[in-house]
Write a protein that holds these residues in place. Sequence first.
Motif, short mmCIF file in Angstrom:
data_model
loop_
_atom_site.label_atom_id
_atom_site.label_comp_id
_atom_site.label_asym_id
_atom_site.label_seq_id
_atom_site.Cartn_x
_atom_site.Cartn_y
_atom_site.Cartn_z
N PRO A 1 0.84 -1.21 0.00
CA PRO A 1 0.00 0.00 0.00
C PRO A 1 0.88 1.26 0.00
CG PRO A 1 -0.77 -1.58 1.63
CD PRO A 1 0.55 -2.08 1.13
N ALA A 2 0.53 2.22 -0.82
CA ALA A 2 1.28 3.47 -0.88
C ALA A 2 1.03 4.29 0.38
CB ALA A 2 0.89 4.27 -2.11
N SER A 3 2.05 4.98 0.83
CA SER A 3 1.87 5.92 1.94
C SER A 3 1.24 7.20 1.40
CB SER A 3 3.23 6.24 2.58
OG SER A 3 4.03 6.97 1.67
N ALA A 4 0.73 8.00 2.29
CA ALA A 4 0.12 9.27 1.87
C ALA A 4 1.15 10.16 1.18
CB ALA A 4 -0.49 9.98 3.07
N SER A 5 2.39 10.16 1.68
CA SER A 5 3.41 11.03 1.08
C SER A 5 3.82 10.55 -0.31
CB SER A 5 4.63 11.15 1.99
OG SER A 5 5.24 9.89 2.18
N VAL A 6 3.92 9.24 -0.51
CA VAL A 6 4.27 8.69 -1.82
C VAL A 6 3.15 8.97 -2.83
CG1 VAL A 6 4.63 6.53 -3.11
CG2 VAL A 6 5.88 6.95 -0.98
N ALA A 7 1.91 8.76 -2.42
CA ALA A 7 0.77 8.99 -3.31
C ALA A 7 0.64 10.47 -3.64
CB ALA A 7 -0.51 8.46 -2.67
#
Length: 143
Positions: A53-59
């Motif tokens: 799952p992508a982190s909020a910062s990566v997304a």
Amino acid sequence: MAQAEHVVHDPGAVPVRRRWAVRVVAVVAAPLALLPPNRLRALLTALSRRARPASASVAAAARRDVVLVTLSCAGPESCLRRSLAAALLCRASGTWPTWCVGVRRVPPFGAHAWIEVDGDPVGEGVAGDYFQRLITVPAGRAG
């Protein structure tokens, strides 16, 4: 409710290598946006398999970079292509946000596509319950 993120088209703000990756995923996203919903969901489900799952910062970085580099993904009518390109950019690093298509819960009616992390739309400037999700593709599991 969060403030809408305002990003100006500025490819120079993104490192050269990342710009190339963004351009590639934007080109790939264009024909994907033309697929019927059931075929698009099946393809994205396959692409999301075994992704973390992508982190909020990566997304958020993926969405921001897609908007900064590609005008075709930056406009208000470009949500489907933008969300696909951002999800594919995350996938290139081994992660996947939840990709969504739905409608606004409040008038005026409007369809929308976006990426989200932990139920929160990324870069949309709205709360998680602002949209009614119709199709979602979360990060896949092995197997």
